[in-house]
Design an enzyme around this catalytic site. Structure first.
Site, PDB file in Angstrom:
ATOM      1  N   GLU A 173       0.837  -1.211   0.000  1.00  0.00           N
ATOM      2  CA  GLU A 173       0.000   0.000   0.000  1.00  0.00           C
ATOM      3  C   GLU A 173       0.870   1.259   0.000  1.00  0.00           C
ATOM      4  O   GLU A 173       0.787   2.106   0.897  1.00  0.00           O
ATOM      5  CB  GLU A 173      -0.947  -0.008   1.203  1.00  0.00           C
ATOM      6  N   GLU A 365      -5.225  -8.414  -1.543  1.00  0.00           N
ATOM      7  CA  GLU A 365      -5.896  -8.297  -0.239  1.00  0.00           C
ATOM      8  C   GLU A 365      -7.354  -7.979  -0.486  1.00  0.00           C
ATOM      9  O   GLU A 365      -7.677  -7.063  -1.249  1.00  0.00           O
ATOM     10  CB  GLU A 365      -5.327  -7.145   0.601  1.00  0.00           C
TER      11      GLU A 365
HETATM   12  C1  BGP Z   1      -4.348  -3.301   4.821  1.00  0.00           C
HETATM   13  C2  BGP Z   1      -3.004  -3.774   5.277  1.00  0.00           C
HETATM   14  C3  BGP Z   1      -3.002  -5.079   5.994  1.00  0.00           C
HETATM   15  C4  BGP Z   1      -4.247  -5.432   6.726  1.00  0.00           C
HETATM   16  C5  BGP Z   1      -5.534  -4.933   6.117  1.00  0.00           C
HETATM   17  C6  BGP Z   1      -6.743  -4.973   7.007  1.00  0.00           C
HETATM   18  O1  BGP Z   1      -4.368  -1.914   4.804  1.00  0.00           O
HETATM   19  O2  BGP Z   1      -2.148  -3.906   4.183  1.00  0.00           O
HETATM   20  O3  BGP Z   1      -1.813  -5.190   6.708  1.00  0.00           O
HETATM   21  O4  BGP Z   1      -4.137  -5.436   8.060  1.00  0.00           O
HETATM   22  O5  BGP Z   1      -5.424  -3.631   5.628  1.00  0.00           O
HETATM   23  O6  BGP Z   1      -6.724  -3.913   7.899  1.00  0.00           O
HETATM   24  P1  BGP Z   1      -6.894  -4.092   9.454  1.00  0.00           P
HETATM   25  O7  BGP Z   1      -5.892  -5.092   9.867  1.00  0.00           O
HETATM   26  O8  BGP Z   1      -6.646  -2.769  10.026  1.00  0.00           O
HETATM   27  O9  BGP Z   1      -8.274  -4.584   9.649  1.00  0.00           O
END
Ligand code: BGP
Length: 473
Positions: A173, A365
């Site tokens: 990201e 993701e």
């Molecule tokens: C993205 C990141 C991840 C992950 C995901 C979910 O932004 O790349 O590392 O964690 O989001 O977010 P969260 O864990 O805050 O629910």
């Protein structure tokens, strides 16, 4: 198999990050990483030293359990597993001259285990876990010197895993540095940072990303390197052209990062924006050529939410994401954490990327963070009836199928957190994404035992039918 909507070599799998699964934060010669001192994720500022309430210190103990976990991924039929290499496992302080052999050996073991099951690794070089020392000594990516430390790290791992890893991602990201600089080891509070400093830090990462692409290609000409962006379509609140322009502005903040990775130069709209903000990016010698000559092979992205926006956003309720916010869309429902759920948005984003760049796309993701309840199943085993997760994922995957039918080239899909892990933004365990439940609670209690949720068999079937089960009525 008869012709399917998803291409026959589609890479189905799951995605993780070292700091959210491994634990063993001070074992095997590892140095501290920034999240080791961020007990509340992005919710509160970093602290001075690791504290016992920080769930990431043990995370889900993948470091000890990787064989068992990979076996479960293989049972679901994974073709690919996205992991990140913990930079501070390899260079404990970030600026060390020599790597830590024990850290290198750990990832050798993980890659060998994956190879046993023909699971391709997809490796993120930097997933929000730079060595803490880089924050303390250099203020992270604000400092140009960090590019050199990163190059040393990339060269080390690209050489070491040359025959084991084909797919690489540079920065997770990468566009999020503007909103969450602490994930890039910049511990100066965001309020004290100027736009110019944030964009300069982003420039350093963009140059480092191009340089990593160069290094990896030189070491292995078959390797494929992708950028990784947080993708998010914005919708105008009204057809007022001013709102539509506000959408372009919001989207361009993200597009700038893909434009530079794919086309190798700063786009006109970004130059204009920087000029109007009075920001002049300092280009080091060779930066422009580095960006131009070492563009990426594919684009990867995370997708969780869409947002709406308007020329006058203050007149509307705000919408949530973990690092970006916008206006709340009245047509969409939201998760328990307020993230608005928009499967069609994924089709839109895929089409937008494809129209702009004509490069293969990888969804690395996507998933639903939800509270799960562990219950006794039919045969007395413990499980979770997570029909809400199955619904979320089916609806999103159907839209991936739609995009493929629109002509978009999609390489694969790795759902976020195929096994429950610690949340990045809130550092909770209770925000669960997995097909596999991990017995660990927000207060740190739990046995770390793994249990298959209902979604486990569901995803297994999706992969086995190469996505066809999604379209059965
Ligand atoms: C993205 C990141 C991840 C992950 C995901 C979910 O932004 O790349 O590392 O964690 O989001 O977010 P969260 O864990 O805050 O629910």
């Amino acid at each position: 198999m008869t012709e399917t909507i998803f291409p026959k070599d589609f890479l189905w799998g799951g995605a993780t990050a070292a700091n959210q699964i491994e634990g063993a934060y001070n074992e095997g010669g590892k140095g501290l990483s920034v999240h080791d001192v961020m007990p509340d994720g992005l919710m509160t500022p970093p602290v001075d030293a690791p504290t016992p309430d920080n769930l990431k210190l043990d995370a889900i103990k993948f470091y000890d359990n990787y064989k068992e976990d990979i076996k479960l991924f293989a049972e679901m039929g994974f073709k690919v597993l996205r992991i990140s290499i913990g930079w501070s496992r390899i260079f404990p302080n970030g600026d060390d001259l020599e790597p830590n052999e024990e850290g290198l050996q750990f990832y050798d073991n993980v890659f060998d285990e994956l190879a046993k099951y023909n699971i391709e690794p997809l490796v993120t070089l930097s997933h929000y876990e730079p060595p803490l020392n880089l924050a303390h000594q250099y203020d992270g990516w604000l400092n140009r010197e960090v590019i050199g430390f990163f190059e040393r790290y990339v060269e080390t791992v690209a050489k070491r895993y040359k025959d084991k890893v084909k797919y690489w991602l540079t920065f997770n990201e990468v566009n999020a540095i503007l909103s969450a600089p602490q994930n890039s080891a910049i511990f100066t509070p965001k309020e004290e940072l100027s736009e110019g400093q944030l964009w300069q830090a982003a420039h350093h990462q963009l140059v480092a990303s191009a340089s990593a692409t160069k290094i990896i290609h030189e070491i292995n000409s078959d390797a494929q390197v992708g950028c990784m962006v947080l993708a998010m379509p914005f919708y105008p609140m009204t057809p007022n052209p001013k709102d539509v322009l506000a959408v372009r502005d919001a989207e361009n903040n993200n597009n700038a990062f893909t434009d530079i990775h794919v086309r190798g130069e700063y786009p006109g709209y970004l130059k204009r924006k920087l000029r109007e903000m009075g920001v002049e990016i300092e280009f080091g010698e060779g930066d422009a050529e580095m960006l131009k000559e070492h563009t990426v092979d594919f684009i990867s992205f995370s997708y969780y939410v869409s947002l709406a926006t308007a020329a006058n956003p203050e007149e509307y309720d705000s919408g949530q994401g973990n690092v970006f916010a916008g206006v709340k869309n009245p047509y969409l429902k939201a998760s328990e954490w307020g993230w608005q759920i928009d499967p069609e948005g994924l089709r839109i984003v895929l089409n937008q990327f494809w129209d702009k760049y004509q490069l293969p796309l990888f969804i690395v993701e996507n998933g639903l963070g939800a509270k799960d309840e562990l219950v006794e199943g039919e045969n007395g085993e413990l499980t979770v009836h997570d029909d809400y997760r199955i619904q979320y994922m089916s609806e999103h995957l159907v839209q991936v199928g739609e995009a493929i039918q629109d002509g978009v080239d999609v390489m694969g899909y790795t759902s976020w957190g195929p096994i429950d892990l610690v949340s990045m933004s809130t550092a909770q365990m209770s925000k669960r994404y997995g097909f596999i439940y991990v017995d660990r609670n927000d207060d740190g209690t739990g046995s770390f035992a793994r249990y298959k949720k209902d979604s486990f068999a569901w995803y297994q079937n999706v992969i086995e039918t190469n996505g066809e089960s999604l379209f059965e009525k």
